[in-house]
Design a protein around this motif. Structure first.
Motif, PDB file in Angstrom:
ATOM      1  N   ALA A 135      97.641  41.661  51.686  1.00 53.69           N
ATOM      2  CA  ALA A 135      99.034  42.132  52.023  1.00 53.69           C
ATOM      3  C   ALA A 135      99.072  43.235  51.300  1.00 53.69           C
ATOM      4  CB  ALA A 135     100.186  40.889  51.512  1.00 53.69           C
ATOM      5  N   SER A 136      98.645  43.397  50.136  1.00 50.29           N
ATOM      6  CA  SER A 136      98.949  44.858  49.397  1.00 50.29           C
ATOM      7  C   SER A 136      98.191  46.125  50.313  1.00 50.29           C
ATOM      8  CB  SER A 136      98.247  44.934  47.945  1.00 50.29           C
ATOM      9  OG  SER A 136      96.724  44.460  47.908  1.00 50.29           O
ATOM     10  N   THR A 137      96.913  45.813  50.711  1.00 50.71           N
ATOM     11  CA  THR A 137      96.327  46.894  51.542  1.00 50.71           C
ATOM     12  C   THR A 137      97.210  47.207  52.944  1.00 50.71           C
ATOM     13  OG1 THR A 137      94.259  46.403  50.623  1.00 50.71           O
ATOM     14  CG2 THR A 137      94.461  47.245  52.779  1.00 50.71           C
ATOM     15  N   GLN A 138      97.724  46.158  53.516  1.00 51.29           N
ATOM     16  CA  GLN A 138      98.562  46.387  54.828  1.00 51.29           C
ATOM     17  C   GLN A 138      99.784  47.000  54.428  1.00 51.29           C
ATOM     18  OE1 GLN A 138      99.246  42.751  57.425  1.00 51.29           O
ATOM     19  NE2 GLN A 138      97.308  41.913  56.935  1.00 51.29           N
ATOM     20  N   SER A 139     100.246  46.772  53.307  1.00 48.06           N
ATOM     21  CA  SER A 139     101.668  47.520  52.749  1.00 48.06           C
ATOM     22  C   SER A 139     101.139  49.056  52.894  1.00 48.06           C
ATOM     23  CB  SER A 139     101.915  46.921  51.724  1.00 48.06           C
ATOM     24  OG  SER A 139     103.158  47.533  51.342  1.00 48.06           O
ATOM     25  N   LEU A 140      99.962  49.198  52.170  1.00 48.28           N
ATOM     26  CA  LEU A 140      99.546  50.756  51.704  1.00 48.28           C
ATOM     27  C   LEU A 140      99.298  51.427  53.231  1.00 48.28           C
ATOM     28  CD1 LEU A 140      97.408  50.199  48.843  1.00 48.28           C
ATOM     29  CD2 LEU A 140      99.587  51.296  48.852  1.00 48.28           C
ATOM     30  N   LEU A 141      98.829  50.848  54.156  1.00 47.32           N
ATOM     31  CA  LEU A 141      98.561  51.334  55.440  1.00 47.32           C
ATOM     32  C   LEU A 141      99.788  51.606  56.308  1.00 47.32           C
ATOM     33  CD1 LEU A 141      95.396  49.003  56.609  1.00 47.32           C
ATOM     34  CD2 LEU A 141      95.444  51.521  56.427  1.00 47.32           C
ATOM     35  N   ILE A 142     100.687  50.582  56.278  1.00 40.58           N
ATOM     36  CA  ILE A 142     102.082  50.432  56.981  1.00 40.58           C
ATOM     37  C   ILE A 142     102.788  51.992  56.278  1.00 40.58           C
ATOM     38  CG2 ILE A 142     104.530  49.692  57.069  1.00 40.58           C
ATOM     39  CD1 ILE A 142     102.864  47.012  57.556  1.00 40.58           C
TER      40      ILE A 142
END
Length: 151
Positions: free
Chosen positions: A6-13
């Protein structure tokens, strides 16, 4: 592909990515071909989803960045070094630049099997078995595996 945290997805978004993102990669293909890199199907697939992203992530006591602008990354490095030194050390002649990490100090490239490596001068390391896993590894500051120089 294992799911991104979830933290990586947030950075990508925050960097402009969204699930199902698809961009035209012709700019990268032309630039990489002019530099002498092979255009690989796995690179096409990866860059069509993540090409052009510049990701900022937390690192130790601050932040750092990495990007997937393959044209910019390829322009700043000697293709001979990648295709001869790094390729020889890895036992393949199929390596293609995909971006840069850590303030553009580490060149990121992908093999025809999708594995992602990083290189800086004589330093060569294995980052992950796929582009998505490499994104996760970099965002989460996971250790890399050093690949020894040829004797």
């Amino acid at each position: 592909m294992p799911p991104l945290s979830a933290s990586t997805q947030s950075l990508l978004i925050k960097a402009g990515w969204q699930p199902g993102r698809h961009i035209i990669t012709l700019r990268y293909r032309l630039a990489l071909s002019l530099e002498g890199y092979p255009w690989l199907p796995v690179v096409e697939k990866f860059l069509s989803e993540f090409g052009g992203l510049r990701i900022t992530f937390p690192r130790y006591d601050g932040t750092d960045t990495f990007h997937f602008d393959a044209a910019d990354a390829a322009a700043g490095i000697d293709v001979y070094w990648v295709q001869k030194n790094y390729a020889q050390r890895l036992g393949t002649d199929k390596l293609c630049v995909i971006g840069e990490a850590y303030g553009s100090h580490l060149l990121l490239f992908m093999s025809d099997t999708g594995k992602v490596y990083g290189g800086y001068d004589d330093i060569l390391c294995f980052i992950a078995s796929s582009g998505e896993e490499a994104i996760e590894a970099i965002c989460q500051c996971k250790p890399t595996q050093d690949i020894p120089d040829l004797e």
